[in-house]
Design an enzyme around this catalytic site. Structure first.
Site, short mmCIF file in Angstrom:
data_model
loop_
_atom_site.label_atom_id
_atom_site.label_comp_id
_atom_site.label_asym_id
_atom_site.label_seq_id
_atom_site.Cartn_x
_atom_site.Cartn_y
_atom_site.Cartn_z
N ASP A 128 69.03 62.25 36.67
CA ASP A 128 69.38 62.22 38.08
C ASP A 128 70.62 63.11 38.32
O ASP A 128 71.62 62.97 37.61
CB ASP A 128 69.71 60.76 38.43
CG ASP A 128 69.86 60.52 39.92
OD1 ASP A 128 69.27 61.27 40.71
OD2 ASP A 128 70.57 59.55 40.27
N HIS A 129 70.55 64.01 39.28
CA HIS A 129 71.69 64.84 39.68
C HIS A 129 72.43 65.56 38.54
O HIS A 129 73.65 65.44 38.42
CB HIS A 129 72.72 64.03 40.47
CG HIS A 129 72.23 63.61 41.81
ND1 HIS A 129 72.20 64.46 42.89
CD2 HIS A 129 71.71 62.44 42.25
CE1 HIS A 129 71.68 63.82 43.92
NE2 HIS A 129 71.38 62.60 43.57
N ASN A 164 64.34 57.28 45.09
CA ASN A 164 65.43 56.93 44.18
C ASN A 164 66.12 55.65 44.63
O ASN A 164 66.51 55.54 45.80
CB ASN A 164 66.47 58.05 44.15
CG ASN A 164 66.01 59.22 43.31
OD1 ASN A 164 64.83 59.40 43.05
ND2 ASN A 164 66.96 60.02 42.88
N HIS A 220 66.15 60.55 48.23
CA HIS A 220 67.35 60.01 47.57
C HIS A 220 68.02 59.03 48.50
O HIS A 220 67.81 59.07 49.71
CB HIS A 220 68.33 61.13 47.24
CG HIS A 220 67.96 61.89 46.02
ND1 HIS A 220 68.74 61.91 44.89
CD2 HIS A 220 66.88 62.64 45.74
CE1 HIS A 220 68.16 62.66 43.97
NE2 HIS A 220 67.02 63.12 44.46
N GLY A 221 68.89 58.19 47.95
CA GLY A 221 69.62 57.25 48.80
C GLY A 221 68.67 56.28 49.47
O GLY A 221 68.84 55.91 50.62
N SER A 243 68.19 53.17 48.90
CA SER A 243 68.67 51.79 49.04
C SER A 243 69.13 51.56 50.48
O SER A 243 69.84 52.38 51.04
CB SER A 243 69.86 51.54 48.10
OG SER A 243 69.46 51.58 46.75
N HIS A 278 73.55 58.25 49.84
CA HIS A 278 73.70 57.51 48.58
C HIS A 278 74.57 56.28 48.80
O HIS A 278 75.45 56.28 49.65
CB HIS A 278 74.38 58.39 47.52
CG HIS A 278 73.49 59.47 46.98
ND1 HIS A 278 73.85 60.78 46.99
CD2 HIS A 278 72.27 59.42 46.42
CE1 HIS A 278 72.88 61.51 46.45
NE2 HIS A 278 71.91 60.71 46.10
N GLY A 279 74.32 55.27 47.99
CA GLY A 279 75.16 54.07 48.05
C GLY A 279 74.65 53.09 49.09
O GLY A 279 73.62 53.29 49.71
ZN LIG Z 1 70.51 61.09 44.59
#
Ligand SMILES: [Zn+2]
Length: 286
Positions: free
Chosen positions: A80-81, A229, A207-208, A210, A177-178
């Site tokens: 990842d990243h 992700n 991505h992100g 959540s 993210h987060g």
């Molecule tokens: Zn990411």
């Protein structure tokens, strides 16, 4: 079974489901995810961030590969990243079957050039490549991101995919993210995703993932998103459960007593995400 990302997601894209990519920051978390993926007969992506491997060390990946080889479901081990060629080479040496090179904070030209270089290296040993165009937001997580989300531009994305030869594209359509602050509701730009999907054939990565409403994430799967992700959603329940059980039982020492409750919380999130992404039972398609 160990798969490359390219082979794993081709099936997902064709059958309109997505595979969750869970960041594994500990052996217990990896074990819980794999056990649940097998119960759900679902393909799964185990991803490790450079910060996570800096903590876990290369030897951890040997255990992950062993799990993948012995598993009844398709598994991809993904970086990842990755930020540098060194990150990419370390991942390839460790036996990952997919890497991400994230040069999205650099100029378009530099992003394209480094991504092309990674594709040449990784494809020569049958490892898949994900890259990012536009910027994912950041709510203060280790994966980083930008204070201002720059949406992926469809014209630029079309050129980028053609120039670099990547296997999957991380799109910026409004996620961060987060964990989102309580007063903020993320909103995905589905119209932009539809436009990207019309023009680009490779699978997209969200991505992100959540904290986004389930309905929006399911909607995104209809328009080319084949990998989502997830990191904070798992880490938060895992560490909250450990905090709680150890506070309540200050003298608890045995792993068989400490971890099972936290692992069950992880499994519940895995199950839920797999239901949202329609991944359950899809191992039969491989
Ligand atoms: Zn990411």
């Amino acid at each position: 079974m160990l798969y490359t990302m390219k082979d794993l997601l081709a099936v997902a894209l064709e059958n309109k489901f997505a595979v969750p990519a869970f960041n594994i920051c500990s052996y217990d978390m990896m074990k819980a995810i794999m056990e649940e993926a097998e119960v759900q007969n679902a393909p799964v992506i185990l991803e490790i961030h450079p910060d996570e491997i800096a903590y876990l060390n290369n030897e951890f990946v040997a255990a992950v590969r062993e799990y993948a080889h012995n598993s009844s479901v398709p598994v991809v081990i993904h970086m990842d990243h990755g930020g540098t060629i060194k990150d990419v080479m370390r991942a390839i040496r460790n036996g990952y079957t997919s890497v991400m090179i994230d040069a999205s904070a650099q100029s378009y030209e530099d992003n394209s050039a480094i991504t092309k270089q990674v594709v040449d290296l990784a494809h020569s040993v049958n490892v898949s490549v994900e890259a990012e165009l536009g910027t994912i937001g950041n709510n203060g997580s280790a994966e980083g991101g930008s204070a201002n989300i720059i949406y992926t531009d469809p014209d630029q994305a079309e050129t980028f995919v053609r120039e670099t030869g990547i296997d999957t594209l991380a799109v910026a359509i409004g996620t961060a993210h987060g964990l989102y602050p309580k007063n903020m509701t993320p909103k995905l730009n589905i119209e932009l995703l539809k436009e990207l999907n019309k023009r680009i054939e490779i699978p997209f990565v969200l991505h992100g993932g959540s904290g986004n409403p389930d309905s929006e994430v399911s909607e995104a799967v209809k328009y080319g998103v084949a990998k989502v992700n997830l990191s904070s959603d798992l880490k938060s329940v895992f560490f909250d459960a450990l905090r709680e059980i150890l506070t309540e039982n200050p003298y608890m020492l045995e792993p068989g007593d400490v971890f099972p409750e936290a692992n069950e919380k992880v499994k519940a999130v895995v199950r839920h995400k797999m239901a949202v992404l329609q991944t359950i039972g899809k191992a039969d398609l491989y």
